[in-house]
Write an enzyme that holds these catalytic residues in place. Structure first.
Site, PDB file in Angstrom:
ATOM      1  N   ARG A 165       0.828  -1.222   0.000  1.00  0.00           N
ATOM      2  CA  ARG A 165       0.000   0.000   0.000  1.00  0.00           C
ATOM      3  C   ARG A 165       0.860   1.270   0.000  1.00  0.00           C
ATOM      4  NH1 ARG A 165      -2.942  -3.808  -0.673  1.00  0.00           N
ATOM      5  NH2 ARG A 165      -4.732  -4.404   0.629  1.00  0.00           N
ATOM      6  N   SER A 239     -10.778  -0.068   3.527  1.00  0.00           N
ATOM      7  CA  SER A 239     -10.026  -0.309   4.776  1.00  0.00           C
ATOM      8  C   SER A 239      -9.472   1.002   5.290  1.00  0.00           C
ATOM      9  CB  SER A 239      -8.862  -1.261   4.527  1.00  0.00           C
ATOM     10  OG  SER A 239      -9.336  -2.454   3.965  1.00  0.00           O
ATOM     11  N   GLU A 335      -4.698   4.005   6.406  1.00  0.00           N
ATOM     12  CA  GLU A 335      -4.454   3.838   4.970  1.00  0.00           C
ATOM     13  C   GLU A 335      -5.103   4.989   4.191  1.00  0.00           C
ATOM     14  OE1 GLU A 335      -4.934  -0.177   3.305  1.00  0.00           O
ATOM     15  OE2 GLU A 335      -6.080   0.753   1.686  1.00  0.00           O
TER      16      GLU A 335
HETATM   17  P1  FAD Z   1      -8.694   9.346  -4.568  1.00  0.00           P
HETATM   18  O1  FAD Z   1      -9.359   8.947  -3.319  1.00  0.00           O
HETATM   19  O2  FAD Z   1      -9.342  10.365  -5.418  1.00  0.00           O
HETATM   20  O3  FAD Z   1      -7.201   9.832  -4.210  1.00  0.00           O
HETATM   21  C1  FAD Z   1      -6.376   9.074  -3.360  1.00  0.00           C
HETATM   22  C2  FAD Z   1      -4.991   9.746  -3.260  1.00  0.00           C
HETATM   23  O4  FAD Z   1      -4.339   9.701  -4.526  1.00  0.00           O
HETATM   24  C3  FAD Z   1      -5.086  11.240  -2.910  1.00  0.00           C
HETATM   25  O5  FAD Z   1      -3.967  11.582  -2.125  1.00  0.00           O
HETATM   26  C4  FAD Z   1      -5.029  11.929  -4.273  1.00  0.00           C
HETATM   27  O6  FAD Z   1      -4.531  13.242  -4.199  1.00  0.00           O
HETATM   28  C5  FAD Z   1      -4.068  11.011  -5.020  1.00  0.00           C
HETATM   29  N1  FAD Z   1      -4.320  10.957  -6.464  1.00  0.00           N
HETATM   30  C6  FAD Z   1      -5.456  10.513  -7.079  1.00  0.00           C
HETATM   31  N2  FAD Z   1      -5.314  10.541  -8.411  1.00  0.00           N
HETATM   32  C7  FAD Z   1      -4.070  11.039  -8.652  1.00  0.00           C
HETATM   33  C8  FAD Z   1      -3.332  11.323  -9.845  1.00  0.00           C
HETATM   34  N3  FAD Z   1      -3.851  11.120 -11.050  1.00  0.00           N
HETATM   35  N4  FAD Z   1      -2.076  11.820  -9.712  1.00  0.00           N
HETATM   36  C9  FAD Z   1      -1.550  12.047  -8.488  1.00  0.00           C
HETATM   37  N5  FAD Z   1      -2.199  11.810  -7.336  1.00  0.00           N
HETATM   38  C10 FAD Z   1      -3.438  11.308  -7.408  1.00  0.00           C
HETATM   39  N6  FAD Z   1      -7.840  -0.171  -2.075  1.00  0.00           N
HETATM   40  C11 FAD Z   1      -7.051  -1.253  -2.294  1.00  0.00           C
HETATM   41  O7  FAD Z   1      -5.821  -1.124  -2.444  1.00  0.00           O
HETATM   42  N7  FAD Z   1      -7.573  -2.505  -2.356  1.00  0.00           N
HETATM   43  C12 FAD Z   1      -8.894  -2.744  -2.219  1.00  0.00           C
HETATM   44  O8  FAD Z   1      -9.326  -3.893  -2.299  1.00  0.00           O
HETATM   45  C13 FAD Z   1      -9.754  -1.622  -1.965  1.00  0.00           C
HETATM   46  N8  FAD Z   1     -11.071  -1.808  -1.762  1.00  0.00           N
HETATM   47  C14 FAD Z   1     -11.876  -0.736  -1.501  1.00  0.00           C
HETATM   48  C15 FAD Z   1     -13.246  -0.963  -1.296  1.00  0.00           C
HETATM   49  C16 FAD Z   1     -14.097   0.098  -1.049  1.00  0.00           C
HETATM   50  C17 FAD Z   1     -15.563  -0.162  -0.817  1.00  0.00           C
HETATM   51  C18 FAD Z   1     -13.584   1.428  -1.047  1.00  0.00           C
HETATM   52  C19 FAD Z   1     -14.506   2.583  -0.825  1.00  0.00           C
HETATM   53  C20 FAD Z   1     -12.225   1.653  -1.224  1.00  0.00           C
HETATM   54  C21 FAD Z   1     -11.356   0.573  -1.456  1.00  0.00           C
HETATM   55  N9  FAD Z   1      -9.973   0.746  -1.655  1.00  0.00           N
HETATM   56  C22 FAD Z   1      -9.161  -0.331  -1.910  1.00  0.00           C
HETATM   57  C23 FAD Z   1      -9.383   2.090  -1.572  1.00  0.00           C
HETATM   58  C24 FAD Z   1      -9.458   2.893  -2.912  1.00  0.00           C
HETATM   59  O9  FAD Z   1     -10.477   2.399  -3.729  1.00  0.00           O
HETATM   60  C25 FAD Z   1      -8.148   2.839  -3.676  1.00  0.00           C
HETATM   61  O10 FAD Z   1      -7.103   3.344  -2.901  1.00  0.00           O
HETATM   62  C26 FAD Z   1      -8.217   3.627  -4.995  1.00  0.00           C
HETATM   63  O11 FAD Z   1      -7.052   3.419  -5.749  1.00  0.00           O
HETATM   64  C27 FAD Z   1      -8.402   5.128  -4.789  1.00  0.00           C
HETATM   65  O12 FAD Z   1      -8.638   5.699  -6.058  1.00  0.00           O
HETATM   66  P2  FAD Z   1      -9.344   7.108  -6.226  1.00  0.00           P
HETATM   67  O13 FAD Z   1      -9.286   7.458  -7.673  1.00  0.00           O
HETATM   68  O14 FAD Z   1     -10.665   7.106  -5.596  1.00  0.00           O
HETATM   69  O15 FAD Z   1      -8.323   8.034  -5.406  1.00  0.00           O
HETATM   70  P1  NAP Z   2     -10.038 -11.263   4.356  1.00  0.00           P
HETATM   71  O1  NAP Z   2     -10.094 -12.173   3.176  1.00  0.00           O
HETATM   72  O2  NAP Z   2     -11.071 -11.342   5.419  1.00  0.00           O
HETATM   73  O3  NAP Z   2      -8.617 -11.401   5.058  1.00  0.00           O
HETATM   74  C1  NAP Z   2      -8.270 -10.580   6.183  1.00  0.00           C
HETATM   75  C2  NAP Z   2      -6.846 -10.116   6.022  1.00  0.00           C
HETATM   76  O4  NAP Z   2      -5.995 -11.243   5.997  1.00  0.00           O
HETATM   77  C3  NAP Z   2      -6.699  -9.374   4.730  1.00  0.00           C
HETATM   78  O5  NAP Z   2      -6.510  -8.044   5.051  1.00  0.00           O
HETATM   79  C4  NAP Z   2      -5.516 -10.019   4.027  1.00  0.00           C
HETATM   80  O6  NAP Z   2      -4.400  -9.151   3.905  1.00  0.00           O
HETATM   81  C5  NAP Z   2      -5.086 -11.162   4.928  1.00  0.00           C
HETATM   82  N1  NAP Z   2      -5.109 -12.427   4.159  1.00  0.00           N
HETATM   83  C6  NAP Z   2      -6.181 -13.232   3.924  1.00  0.00           C
HETATM   84  N2  NAP Z   2      -5.799 -14.323   3.230  1.00  0.00           N
HETATM   85  C7  NAP Z   2      -4.469 -14.196   3.026  1.00  0.00           C
HETATM   86  C8  NAP Z   2      -3.493 -14.987   2.364  1.00  0.00           C
HETATM   87  N3  NAP Z   2      -3.819 -16.151   1.782  1.00  0.00           N
HETATM   88  N4  NAP Z   2      -2.217 -14.551   2.333  1.00  0.00           N
HETATM   89  C9  NAP Z   2      -1.866 -13.389   2.894  1.00  0.00           C
HETATM   90  N5  NAP Z   2      -2.747 -12.580   3.541  1.00  0.00           N
HETATM   91  C10 NAP Z   2      -4.019 -12.979   3.604  1.00  0.00           C
HETATM   92  O7  NAP Z   2      -9.954  -9.758   3.834  1.00  0.00           O
HETATM   93  P2  NAP Z   2     -11.090  -8.785   3.312  1.00  0.00           P
HETATM   94  O8  NAP Z   2     -11.149  -7.652   4.224  1.00  0.00           O
HETATM   95  O9  NAP Z   2     -12.338  -9.532   2.967  1.00  0.00           O
HETATM   96  O10 NAP Z   2     -10.449  -8.259   1.964  1.00  0.00           O
HETATM   97  C11 NAP Z   2     -10.181  -9.124   0.903  1.00  0.00           C
HETATM   98  C12 NAP Z   2      -9.097  -8.517   0.052  1.00  0.00           C
HETATM   99  O11 NAP Z   2      -9.530  -7.262  -0.469  1.00  0.00           O
HETATM  100  C13 NAP Z   2      -7.815  -8.247   0.824  1.00  0.00           C
HETATM  101  O12 NAP Z   2      -6.718  -8.492  -0.009  1.00  0.00           O
HETATM  102  C14 NAP Z   2      -7.906  -6.785   1.167  1.00  0.00           C
HETATM  103  O13 NAP Z   2      -6.638  -6.164   1.260  1.00  0.00           O
HETATM  104  C15 NAP Z   2      -8.678  -6.229  -0.034  1.00  0.00           C
HETATM  105  N6  NAP Z   2      -9.475  -5.064   0.388  1.00  0.00           N
HETATM  106  C16 NAP Z   2      -8.819  -3.873   0.546  1.00  0.00           C
HETATM  107  C17 NAP Z   2      -9.508  -2.742   0.915  1.00  0.00           C
HETATM  108  C18 NAP Z   2      -8.799  -1.424   1.022  1.00  0.00           C
HETATM  109  O14 NAP Z   2      -9.455  -0.402   1.128  1.00  0.00           O
HETATM  110  N7  NAP Z   2      -7.492  -1.397   1.008  1.00  0.00           N
HETATM  111  C19 NAP Z   2     -10.881  -2.807   1.157  1.00  0.00           C
HETATM  112  C20 NAP Z   2     -11.513  -4.032   1.028  1.00  0.00           C
HETATM  113  C21 NAP Z   2     -10.797  -5.152   0.632  1.00  0.00           C
HETATM  114  P3  NAP Z   2      -4.171  -8.111   2.679  1.00  0.00           P
HETATM  115  O15 NAP Z   2      -5.090  -6.980   2.963  1.00  0.00           O
HETATM  116  O16 NAP Z   2      -2.742  -7.761   2.846  1.00  0.00           O
HETATM  117  O17 NAP Z   2      -4.477  -8.792   1.395  1.00  0.00           O
END
Ligand code: FAD
Ligand code: NAP
Length: 339
Positions: A165, A239, A335
């Protein structure tokens, strides 16, 4: 010159949906429009925030600067051979639409990242990841405009310094570049990643016999729709915290005290602890105060049920961090980007 709006509410441009005004707001759809804003010396004295889909942000107060929304569109094939394809996507493309383009064309690599909200341009910011795949696994390069000079720069994978991340854009080069397009390297012969248990069991439930790119994408979509709150219905930014990584020594000590703790061993020997488990164990999951709280199915996700303020959600995150520190001696890191 593009329109510059003043004192504009940008609540609807964020998935948390908390009330927030920005001093200035503008949107650009191509490099010319972006450069015209960057050449406005008066405007460039303001604090600048690039907005994508607004799904990884929480505003705790009004923004006293310029919010620039990136709407650069376009998906095109740059190069291809029998096994690989390089695809460029404009930063303003919706991430899930880009994934669906790849799935529909049988290009493998991003199917595990289906249904992540936000835009392509933000995907390198925190090296988005889910279900065992991160964009660094398919990233080729990106183009960005340096804010100070207006010059175009190309970053290759090494230069982005991707981590869990993390990337240079959140660290050493924070606020220095505007990402305008990203090139991904996808595969015509897929290597499926079903290491996450939930994908395997979902495929079984779907009675899939031959795994395909589409089947994995559908499985991920099903799991996510069941488990995560839809930002169109309940405000959230996914998250709120990262999963903490702790040393093997600290882990041994904690494991004795909390044998049920959920954890994963990293190649470095360190241990990744599921932050959701820690928060759930302390009883936060499903708690609600007024219009905000911790989601009932996912302890990592803080939610806005309607009319809450960003500051309330931020304060809740601080309380959770304090209680995790006190009970597990682990410092959680947010995050979500806080403004
Ligand atoms: P924004 O929220 O608009 O911006 C985020 C940051 O990036 C800000 O600091 C902004 O200034 C900067 N930024 C945006 N665009 C640019 C650009 N073009 N150039 C420079 N800077 C920029 N994230 C995960 O990693 N994994 C997941 O599974 C995941 N699941 C999610 C599920 C839900 C329901 C939600 C609501 C969020 C989830 N996220 C997840 C978080 C989010 O979706 C990601 O981080 C996504 O990449 C953010 O994109 P955005 O365009 O909305 O960014
Ligand atoms: P989950 O499957 O309930 O698992 C809980 C946590 O355990 C996750 O955060 C994941 O870490 C870790 N995990 C599970 N299985 C794993 C494996 N086989 N090896 C290594 N790590 C493992 O998680 P969840 O919340 O439903 O999310 C599912 C996936 O979507 C995850 O990868 C999560 O990161 C991603 N997600 C991200 C966001 C976001 O906003 N960043 C939001 C929703 C979902 P990791 O997170 O490191 O993968």
């Amino acid at each position: 010159m593009i329109a510059i709006e003043k004192n504009k509410s940008i609540k609807k441009y964020t998935t948390f949906g908390v009330p927030v005004l920005t001093k200035y707001f503008a949107q650009f759809s191509d490099l010319e429009e972006l450069k015209s804003v960057l050449s406005d010396k008066k405007l460039m004295k303001e604090e600048l925030l690039i907005l994508g889909g607004g799904s990884n942000l929480l505003f705790t107060k009004n923004f006293e600067g310029l919010v620039l929304k990136n709407n650069i569109k376009g998906i095109s094939i740059e190069e291809e051979n029998d096994s690989e394809v390089l695809i460029r996507s404009g930063a303003g493309e919706n991430w899930h639409d880009f994934v669906m383009y790849c799935v529909d064309n049988d290009f493998a690599g991003v199917e595990n990242l289906s249904l992540i909200p936000g835009n392509v341009g933000a995907s390198p910011m925190q090296n988005i990841g889910a279900y065992g795949v991160e964009i660094k696994d398919v990233f080729h390069s990106l183009e960005a405009i340096e804010i100070k000079t207006g010059k175009l720069r190309i970053f290759n994978k090494e230069e982005c310094n991707f981590g869990y991340r993390e990337s240079v854009f959140k660290n050493s080069q924070k606020n220095e570049f505007i990402i305008t397009s990203v090139v991904f390297k996808l595969y015509k012969t897929p290597t499926f990643n079903v290491s996450y248990g939930a994908i395997g069991s979902e495929l079984k439930k779907m009675k899939v016999e031959n795994i395909t790119i589409k089947a994995i994408s559908d499985a991920v979509i099903n799991i996510r729709q069941r488990k995560l709150p839809d930002p169109k219905k309940i405000g959230n930014a996914g998250s709120f915290f990262k999963n903490p990584v702790i040393s093997a020594e600290q882990f041994e000590d904690l494991k004795l005290r909390f044998p049920q703790m959920s954890y994963y061993k990293l190649p470095s020997g360190e241990m990744k602890i599921a932050a959701g488990w820690l928060i759930d164990y302390l009883g936060w999951k499903g708690t609600r105060k007024g219009d905000y709280g911790v989601h009932k199915n996912q302890a990592l996700v803080l939610v806005n049920y309607g009319e809450s303020e960003g500051k309330d959600i931020y304060d809740l995150s601080s309380l959770i961090m304090k209680s995790v520190l006190k009970n597990f001696q682990i410092t959680l890191e947010r995050e979500v980007n806080i403004f």
